[in-house]
Write an enzyme that holds these catalytic residues in place. Structure first.
Site, PDB file in Angstrom:
ATOM      1  N   THR A  53       0.846  -1.196   0.000  1.00  0.00           N
ATOM      2  CA  THR A  53       0.000   0.000   0.000  1.00  0.00           C
ATOM      3  C   THR A  53       0.883   1.248   0.000  1.00  0.00           C
ATOM      4  OG1 THR A  53      -0.177   0.168   2.420  1.00  0.00           O
ATOM      5  CG2 THR A  53      -1.809  -1.210   1.301  1.00  0.00           C
ATOM      6  N   GLY A  54       0.405   2.301  -0.650  1.00  0.00           N
ATOM      7  CA  GLY A  54       1.175   3.549  -0.705  1.00  0.00           C
ATOM      8  C   GLY A  54       2.447   3.411  -1.508  1.00  0.00           C
ATOM      9  N   SER A  57       4.942   6.805  -3.948  1.00  0.00           N
ATOM     10  CA  SER A  57       5.987   7.783  -3.625  1.00  0.00           C
ATOM     11  C   SER A  57       6.787   7.309  -2.424  1.00  0.00           C
ATOM     12  CB  SER A  57       5.349   9.144  -3.319  1.00  0.00           C
ATOM     13  OG  SER A  57       4.548   9.027  -2.171  1.00  0.00           O
ATOM     14  N   GLY A  58       7.823   8.080  -2.095  1.00  0.00           N
ATOM     15  CA  GLY A  58       8.574   7.886  -0.860  1.00  0.00           C
ATOM     16  C   GLY A  58       9.116   6.480  -0.645  1.00  0.00           C
ATOM     17  N   TYR A 212      -0.413  11.428  14.942  1.00  0.00           N
ATOM     18  CA  TYR A 212       0.397  10.496  14.148  1.00  0.00           C
ATOM     19  C   TYR A 212       1.047   9.456  15.076  1.00  0.00           C
ATOM     20  CZ  TYR A 212       4.280   8.883  11.179  1.00  0.00           C
ATOM     21  OH  TYR A 212       5.173   8.107  10.465  1.00  0.00           O
TER      22      TYR A 212
END
Ligand SMILES: NC(=O)c1ccc[n+]([C@@H]2O[C@H](COP(=O)([O-])OP(=O)(O)OC[C@H]3O[C@@H](n4cnc5c(N)ncnc54)[C@H](OP(=O)(O)O)[C@@H]3O)[C@@H](O)[C@H]2O)c1
Length: 337
Positions: A53-54, A57-58, A212
Protein backbone atom coordinates in the site's frame (compact mmCIF):
# COMPACT_ATOMS: atom_id res chain seq x y z
CA UNK A 1 12.09 53.61 13.40
CA UNK A 2 9.90 51.34 15.56
CA UNK A 3 8.88 49.43 12.43
CA UNK A 4 12.49 48.88 11.40
CA UNK A 5 13.40 47.55 14.89
CA UNK A 6 10.39 45.22 14.79
CA UNK A 7 11.40 44.03 11.31
CA UNK A 8 14.95 43.34 12.46
CA UNK A 9 13.67 41.45 15.53
CA UNK A 10 11.36 39.42 13.26
CA UNK A 11 14.20 38.50 10.89
CA UNK A 12 16.47 37.62 13.84
CA UNK A 13 13.73 35.43 15.30
CA UNK A 14 13.25 33.56 11.98
CA UNK A 15 17.01 33.03 11.61
CA UNK A 16 17.18 31.66 15.19
CA UNK A 17 14.28 29.27 14.48
CA UNK A 18 15.96 27.99 11.28
CA UNK A 19 19.38 27.58 13.00
CA UNK A 20 17.82 25.84 16.01
CA UNK A 21 15.82 23.49 13.72
CA UNK A 22 18.95 22.56 11.75
CA UNK A 23 20.98 21.92 14.96
CA UNK A 24 18.12 19.81 16.32
CA UNK A 25 17.98 17.79 13.06
CA UNK A 26 21.75 17.21 13.16
CA UNK A 27 21.44 16.01 16.76
CA UNK A 28 18.62 13.57 15.83
CA UNK A 29 20.58 12.36 12.80
CA UNK A 30 23.69 11.60 14.83
CA UNK A 31 21.95 10.14 17.86
CA UNK A 32 19.06 8.19 16.31
CA UNK A 33 20.07 7.06 12.82
CA UNK A 34 22.77 4.78 11.46
CA UNK A 35 24.51 5.40 8.15
CA UNK A 36 24.59 3.10 5.10
CA UNK A 37 22.56 0.18 6.47
CA UNK A 38 21.55 -2.08 3.58
CA UNK A 39 19.51 -5.24 3.28
CA UNK A 40 21.99 -7.71 1.82
CA UNK A 41 19.46 -10.53 1.37
CA UNK A 42 19.38 -11.95 -2.13
CA UNK A 43 16.22 -14.15 -2.28
CA UNK A 44 14.16 -13.74 -5.42
CA UNK A 45 10.39 -13.59 -5.32
CA UNK A 46 9.55 -15.32 -8.62
CA UNK A 47 6.07 -16.87 -8.42
CA UNK A 48 5.16 -14.80 -5.35
CA UNK A 49 2.48 -12.11 -5.11
CA UNK A 50 3.23 -8.94 -3.17
CA UNK A 51 0.73 -6.22 -2.24
CA UNK A 52 2.18 -2.90 -1.09
CA UNK A 53 0.00 0.00 0.00
CA UNK A 54 1.18 3.55 -0.70
CA UNK A 55 3.51 2.60 -3.52
CA UNK A 56 3.35 5.81 -5.49
CA UNK A 57 5.99 7.78 -3.62
CA UNK A 58 8.57 7.89 -0.86
CA UNK A 59 9.59 4.75 0.99
CA UNK A 60 6.81 2.70 -0.64
CA UNK A 61 7.98 3.42 -4.17
CA UNK A 62 11.59 2.46 -3.39
CA UNK A 63 10.50 -0.67 -1.51
CA UNK A 64 8.39 -1.58 -4.54
CA UNK A 65 11.33 -1.00 -6.90
CA UNK A 66 13.63 -3.31 -4.97
CA UNK A 67 10.97 -6.03 -4.58
CA UNK A 68 9.99 -5.75 -8.26
CA UNK A 69 13.59 -6.55 -9.28
CA UNK A 70 13.21 -9.86 -7.45
CA UNK A 71 10.56 -10.98 -9.94
CA UNK A 72 7.19 -11.20 -8.11
CA UNK A 73 3.75 -10.17 -9.24
CA UNK A 74 3.53 -6.80 -7.52
CA UNK A 75 0.43 -4.75 -6.83
CA UNK A 76 0.85 -1.20 -5.57
CA UNK A 77 -1.93 1.04 -4.31
CA UNK A 78 -2.46 4.69 -3.59
CA UNK A 79 -5.31 7.16 -3.28
CA UNK A 80 -4.61 8.94 -6.51
CA UNK A 81 -5.13 6.47 -9.37
CA UNK A 82 -3.16 8.62 -11.82
CA UNK A 83 -0.16 8.65 -9.46
CA UNK A 84 -0.45 4.89 -9.00
CA UNK A 85 -0.50 4.35 -12.78
CA UNK A 86 2.56 6.60 -13.24
CA UNK A 87 4.41 4.77 -10.46
CA UNK A 88 3.57 1.34 -11.95
CA UNK A 89 4.85 2.47 -15.36
CA UNK A 90 8.03 3.83 -13.74
CA UNK A 91 8.54 0.51 -11.91
CA UNK A 92 8.05 -1.52 -15.10
CA UNK A 93 10.51 0.71 -16.98
CA UNK A 94 13.20 0.68 -14.29
CA UNK A 95 13.02 -2.97 -13.21
CA UNK A 96 12.00 -4.81 -16.37
CA UNK A 97 9.31 -6.65 -14.36
CA UNK A 98 6.12 -6.46 -16.43
CA UNK A 99 3.94 -8.15 -13.81
CA UNK A 100 3.27 -4.91 -11.96
CA UNK A 101 -0.28 -3.74 -11.28
CA UNK A 102 -1.88 -0.78 -9.57
CA UNK A 103 -5.12 -0.25 -7.74
CA UNK A 104 -6.81 2.72 -6.14
CA UNK A 105 -7.16 2.36 -2.37
CA UNK A 106 -8.34 5.01 0.06
CA UNK A 107 -7.82 3.94 3.64
CA UNK A 108 -9.98 6.78 4.90
CA UNK A 109 -13.04 4.85 3.73
CA UNK A 110 -14.05 1.40 4.98
CA UNK A 111 -16.30 0.98 1.91
CA UNK A 112 -13.31 1.62 -0.31
CA UNK A 113 -11.19 -0.92 1.63
CA UNK A 114 -13.90 -3.57 1.33
CA UNK A 115 -14.37 -2.93 -2.40
CA UNK A 116 -10.61 -3.05 -2.88
CA UNK A 117 -10.38 -6.45 -1.17
CA UNK A 118 -13.29 -7.80 -3.24
CA UNK A 119 -11.55 -6.71 -6.44
CA UNK A 120 -8.17 -8.00 -5.20
CA UNK A 121 -9.62 -11.43 -4.39
CA UNK A 122 -11.25 -11.65 -7.81
CA UNK A 123 -8.12 -10.48 -9.66
CA UNK A 124 -5.31 -12.29 -7.85
CA UNK A 125 -5.33 -15.86 -6.64
CA UNK A 126 -2.42 -15.60 -4.15
CA UNK A 127 -0.94 -13.18 -1.63
CA UNK A 128 2.45 -14.01 -0.12
CA UNK A 129 3.55 -10.61 1.20
CA UNK A 130 1.36 -7.74 2.40
CA UNK A 131 3.21 -4.49 3.15
CA UNK A 132 1.06 -1.99 5.05
CA UNK A 133 3.16 1.03 4.11
CA UNK A 134 0.65 3.82 3.31
CA UNK A 135 0.35 6.54 5.89
CA UNK A 136 -0.29 10.20 6.61
CA UNK A 137 0.97 12.55 9.27
CA UNK A 138 -0.20 16.06 8.64
CA UNK A 139 -3.95 15.65 8.40
CA UNK A 140 -6.41 17.97 10.10
CA UNK A 141 -8.14 16.75 13.24
CA UNK A 142 -11.28 15.71 11.40
CA UNK A 143 -13.46 12.63 11.22
CA UNK A 144 -13.62 10.31 8.22
CA UNK A 145 -17.04 9.42 6.90
CA UNK A 146 -16.74 6.28 9.06
CA UNK A 147 -16.63 8.61 12.07
CA UNK A 148 -13.01 7.91 13.06
CA UNK A 149 -10.21 10.47 13.46
CA UNK A 150 -8.54 10.68 10.05
CA UNK A 151 -4.91 9.84 10.95
CA UNK A 152 -5.98 7.01 13.24
CA UNK A 153 -8.13 5.47 10.49
CA UNK A 154 -5.58 5.77 7.66
CA UNK A 155 -2.57 4.65 9.70
CA UNK A 156 -4.09 2.05 11.98
CA UNK A 157 -7.77 1.10 11.83
CA UNK A 158 -8.14 0.71 8.05
CA UNK A 159 -4.84 -1.21 7.62
CA UNK A 160 -6.11 -3.49 10.41
CA UNK A 161 -9.36 -4.03 8.50
CA UNK A 162 -7.46 -4.58 5.25
CA UNK A 163 -5.19 -7.15 6.91
CA UNK A 164 -8.10 -9.04 8.50
CA UNK A 165 -9.98 -9.16 5.19
CA UNK A 166 -6.89 -10.45 3.36
CA UNK A 167 -6.03 -13.12 5.95
CA UNK A 168 -7.83 -15.95 4.12
CA UNK A 169 -5.76 -15.21 0.98
CA UNK A 170 -2.52 -15.02 3.03
CA UNK A 171 -3.47 -18.27 4.72
CA UNK A 172 -4.09 -20.00 1.39
CA UNK A 173 -0.67 -18.80 0.15
CA UNK A 174 1.50 -19.83 3.14
CA UNK A 175 4.31 -19.19 3.93
CA UNK A 176 3.31 -15.54 3.93
CA UNK A 177 4.32 -12.33 5.65
CA UNK A 178 2.55 -9.19 6.84
CA UNK A 179 4.84 -6.19 7.21
CA UNK A 180 3.68 -3.08 9.08
CA UNK A 181 5.60 0.13 8.43
CA UNK A 182 5.46 1.74 11.85
CA UNK A 183 7.53 4.59 13.26
CA UNK A 184 9.77 5.44 16.19
CA UNK A 185 7.35 8.34 16.61
CA UNK A 186 5.18 5.97 18.65
CA UNK A 187 7.37 6.69 21.65
CA UNK A 188 5.96 10.24 21.66
CA UNK A 189 2.37 9.01 21.80
CA UNK A 190 -0.09 10.62 24.16
CA UNK A 191 -2.75 7.95 24.04
CA UNK A 192 -5.50 6.46 26.12
CA UNK A 193 -7.85 3.75 24.93
CA UNK A 194 -10.63 6.32 24.83
CA UNK A 195 -8.74 7.93 21.92
CA UNK A 196 -10.01 5.22 19.62
CA UNK A 197 -13.42 6.68 20.36
CA UNK A 198 -13.61 9.47 17.84
CA UNK A 199 -15.86 11.86 19.74
CA UNK A 200 -13.44 11.96 22.66
CA UNK A 201 -10.45 12.23 20.35
CA UNK A 202 -11.77 15.23 18.47
CA UNK A 203 -12.55 16.90 21.79
CA UNK A 204 -8.86 16.65 22.79
CA UNK A 205 -7.56 18.73 19.86
CA UNK A 206 -4.15 17.01 19.82
CA UNK A 207 -1.48 18.23 17.40
CA UNK A 208 -1.07 16.32 14.12
CA UNK A 209 2.29 15.01 15.40
CA UNK A 210 0.65 13.52 18.54
CA UNK A 211 -2.18 12.02 16.50
CA UNK A 212 0.40 10.50 14.15
CA UNK A 213 2.35 9.07 17.10
CA UNK A 214 -0.86 7.67 18.61
CA UNK A 215 -1.89 5.98 15.36
CA UNK A 216 1.57 4.45 14.94
CA UNK A 217 1.54 3.20 18.54
CA UNK A 218 -1.84 1.53 18.01
CA UNK A 219 -0.65 -0.07 14.75
CA UNK A 220 2.48 -1.37 16.46
CA UNK A 221 0.64 -2.87 19.45
CA UNK A 222 -2.06 -4.30 17.20
CA UNK A 223 0.67 -6.07 15.18
CA UNK A 224 1.92 -7.73 18.37
CA UNK A 225 -1.60 -8.95 19.20
CA UNK A 226 -2.11 -10.11 15.60
CA UNK A 227 1.08 -12.19 15.77
CA UNK A 228 -0.47 -14.27 18.58
CA UNK A 229 -3.51 -15.08 16.47
CA UNK A 230 -1.92 -15.96 13.14
CA UNK A 231 -1.84 -19.58 12.05
CA UNK A 232 1.57 -21.19 11.60
CA UNK A 233 3.07 -20.11 8.29
CA UNK A 234 1.97 -16.47 8.47
CA UNK A 235 4.24 -14.02 10.25
CA UNK A 236 3.88 -10.35 11.02
CA UNK A 237 6.48 -7.79 12.06
CA UNK A 238 6.54 -4.01 12.43
CA UNK A 239 9.39 -1.69 11.56
CA UNK A 240 10.80 1.81 11.73
CA UNK A 241 12.24 2.89 8.35
CA UNK A 242 14.37 5.76 9.66
CA UNK A 243 13.85 9.45 8.95
CA UNK A 244 13.45 10.16 5.27
CA UNK A 245 12.64 13.35 3.42
CA UNK A 246 9.19 12.59 1.96
CA UNK A 247 5.96 14.47 1.47
CA UNK A 248 4.57 12.91 4.63
CA UNK A 249 6.29 15.65 6.65
CA UNK A 250 4.64 18.61 4.98
CA UNK A 251 1.06 19.64 4.92
CA UNK A 252 -0.51 20.41 1.55
CA UNK A 253 -1.33 23.83 2.99
CA UNK A 254 2.33 24.57 3.73
CA UNK A 255 3.98 27.46 1.86
CA UNK A 256 5.77 25.89 -1.18
CA UNK A 257 9.05 27.72 -0.47
CA UNK A 258 9.16 26.61 3.20
CA UNK A 259 8.10 23.11 2.10
CA UNK A 260 10.93 22.83 -0.46
CA UNK A 261 13.50 24.29 1.94
CA UNK A 262 12.46 21.96 4.75
CA UNK A 263 12.51 18.87 2.51
CA UNK A 264 15.85 19.96 1.04
CA UNK A 265 17.51 20.23 4.48
CA UNK A 266 15.86 17.00 5.64
CA UNK A 267 17.03 15.27 2.45
CA UNK A 268 20.63 16.43 2.96
CA UNK A 269 20.77 15.33 6.60
CA UNK A 270 18.75 12.15 6.70
CA UNK A 271 18.28 8.94 4.72
CA UNK A 272 17.42 8.80 1.05
CA UNK A 273 14.18 7.01 0.18
CA UNK A 274 16.29 4.08 -1.05
CA UNK A 275 17.99 3.83 2.35
CA UNK A 276 14.63 4.27 4.05
CA UNK A 277 13.23 1.29 2.17
CA UNK A 278 15.90 -1.14 3.42
CA UNK A 279 14.20 -2.35 6.61
CA UNK A 280 10.89 -2.86 4.76
CA UNK A 281 12.70 -4.87 2.07
CA UNK A 282 14.53 -6.87 4.75
CA UNK A 283 11.26 -7.65 6.54
CA UNK A 284 9.79 -8.95 3.26
CA UNK A 285 12.66 -11.14 2.04
CA UNK A 286 15.16 -11.97 4.78
CA UNK A 287 15.57 -15.75 5.19
CA UNK A 288 16.60 -15.03 8.80
CA UNK A 289 13.07 -13.81 9.47
CA UNK A 290 11.41 -17.05 8.38
CA UNK A 291 9.09 -17.99 11.25
CA UNK A 292 9.99 -14.80 13.15
CA UNK A 293 6.82 -12.99 14.18
CA UNK A 294 5.64 -10.27 16.55
CA UNK A 295 8.95 -8.39 16.38
CA UNK A 296 9.96 -4.79 15.76
CA UNK A 297 12.76 -4.05 13.31
CA UNK A 298 14.95 -1.03 12.84
CA UNK A 299 18.07 -0.68 10.64
CA UNK A 300 17.46 -4.19 9.21
CA UNK A 301 17.57 -5.96 12.55
CA UNK A 302 15.22 -6.97 15.34
CA UNK A 303 15.27 -4.14 17.82
CA UNK A 304 13.69 -2.83 21.00
CA UNK A 305 10.77 -0.42 20.94
CA UNK A 306 8.34 1.05 23.47
CA UNK A 307 7.72 -1.08 26.63
CA UNK A 308 4.00 -1.30 25.74
CA UNK A 309 4.97 -3.62 22.86
CA UNK A 310 5.76 -6.34 25.44
CA UNK A 311 2.68 -5.60 27.57
CA UNK A 312 0.33 -8.53 26.97
CA UNK A 313 -2.73 -6.97 28.59
CA UNK A 314 -2.36 -3.64 26.83
CA UNK A 315 -1.74 -5.09 23.36
CA UNK A 316 -4.84 -7.27 23.86
CA UNK A 317 -6.86 -4.22 24.86
CA UNK A 318 -5.76 -2.44 21.69
CA UNK A 319 -6.75 -5.50 19.67
CA UNK A 320 -10.21 -5.68 21.24
CA UNK A 321 -10.85 -1.93 21.03
CA UNK A 322 -9.80 -1.86 17.36
CA UNK A 323 -11.96 -4.82 16.54
CA UNK A 324 -15.06 -3.39 18.21
CA UNK A 325 -14.47 -0.07 16.51
CA UNK A 326 -14.29 -1.76 13.09
CA UNK A 327 -17.33 -3.94 13.77
CA UNK A 328 -19.34 -0.94 14.97
CA UNK A 329 -18.62 0.94 11.73
CA UNK A 330 -19.17 -1.80 9.15
CA UNK A 331 -22.49 -1.40 7.47
CA UNK A 332 -22.62 -4.98 6.14
CA UNK A 333 -22.04 -8.32 7.87
CA UNK A 334 -18.42 -8.74 6.78
CA UNK A 335 -16.78 -11.80 8.33
CA UNK A 336 -13.76 -10.72 10.38
CA UNK A 337 -13.07 -14.05 12.06
N1 LIG B 1 9.36 9.48 6.04
C1 LIG B 1 9.73 9.15 7.27
O1 LIG B 1 10.68 9.71 7.82
C2 LIG B 1 9.01 8.06 8.02
C3 LIG B 1 9.46 7.74 9.32
C4 LIG B 1 8.80 6.73 10.00
C5 LIG B 1 7.74 6.05 9.41
N2 LIG B 1 7.33 6.39 8.16
C6 LIG B 1 6.20 5.65 7.59
O2 LIG B 1 6.54 5.22 6.28
C7 LIG B 1 5.33 5.05 5.51
C8 LIG B 1 5.51 5.67 4.13
O3 LIG B 1 5.65 7.07 4.30
P1 LIG B 1 6.50 8.02 3.33
O4 LIG B 1 7.41 8.80 4.20
O5 LIG B 1 7.04 7.26 2.19
O6 LIG B 1 5.33 9.04 2.86
P2 LIG B 1 4.71 9.43 1.45
O7 LIG B 1 5.76 9.64 0.43
O8 LIG B 1 3.79 10.55 1.77
O9 LIG B 1 3.88 8.13 1.03
C9 LIG B 1 2.66 7.84 1.63
C10 LIG B 1 1.89 6.90 0.74
O10 LIG B 1 0.66 6.61 1.41
C11 LIG B 1 -0.42 6.84 0.51
N3 LIG B 1 -1.59 7.33 1.21
C12 LIG B 1 -1.79 8.54 1.80
N4 LIG B 1 -3.04 8.64 2.26
C13 LIG B 1 -3.65 7.48 1.97
C14 LIG B 1 -4.97 6.98 2.15
N5 LIG B 1 -5.93 7.71 2.72
N6 LIG B 1 -5.27 5.75 1.70
C15 LIG B 1 -4.33 4.99 1.08
N7 LIG B 1 -3.08 5.40 0.84
C16 LIG B 1 -2.74 6.63 1.29
C17 LIG B 1 0.08 7.91 -0.45
O11 LIG B 1 -0.68 7.84 -1.66
P3 LIG B 1 -1.05 9.21 -2.43
O12 LIG B 1 0.27 9.73 -2.93
O13 LIG B 1 -2.00 8.82 -3.48
O14 LIG B 1 -1.65 10.13 -1.39
C18 LIG B 1 1.54 7.51 -0.62
O15 LIG B 1 1.66 6.53 -1.62
C19 LIG B 1 4.21 5.68 6.33
O16 LIG B 1 3.48 4.66 6.97
C20 LIG B 1 4.95 6.50 7.37
O17 LIG B 1 4.23 6.66 8.56
C21 LIG B 1 7.93 7.40 7.44
Amino acid sequence: MVLSVLLQCGILFCVCVVVFTIIFMIYIRLSEERFNVKCKCTPRLDGKTVLLTGGSSGIGLETARNLARRGPRLIITCVNEKAAKAAAEDLIATTGNKDIHYRQLDLSSFDNVQNFVKDFNESFDKLHILVNNAGISNADNTLTKDGIENTMQVNHVAPALLTLLLLPKLDASKPSRIVAVSSKACKYADFTLKDLNSAYYIGRSLSSWKRYANSKLCGLLWTKALSRRLPEGITTNALHPGIISTKIYVSEKCNPVIKSLFLFVLGKLFKTTEEGAQTSIHSCVSPHLEGVSGQYLSECEVSKTVPAFEDFEYTEEIWKATRSLIVSRLTNDTDLS
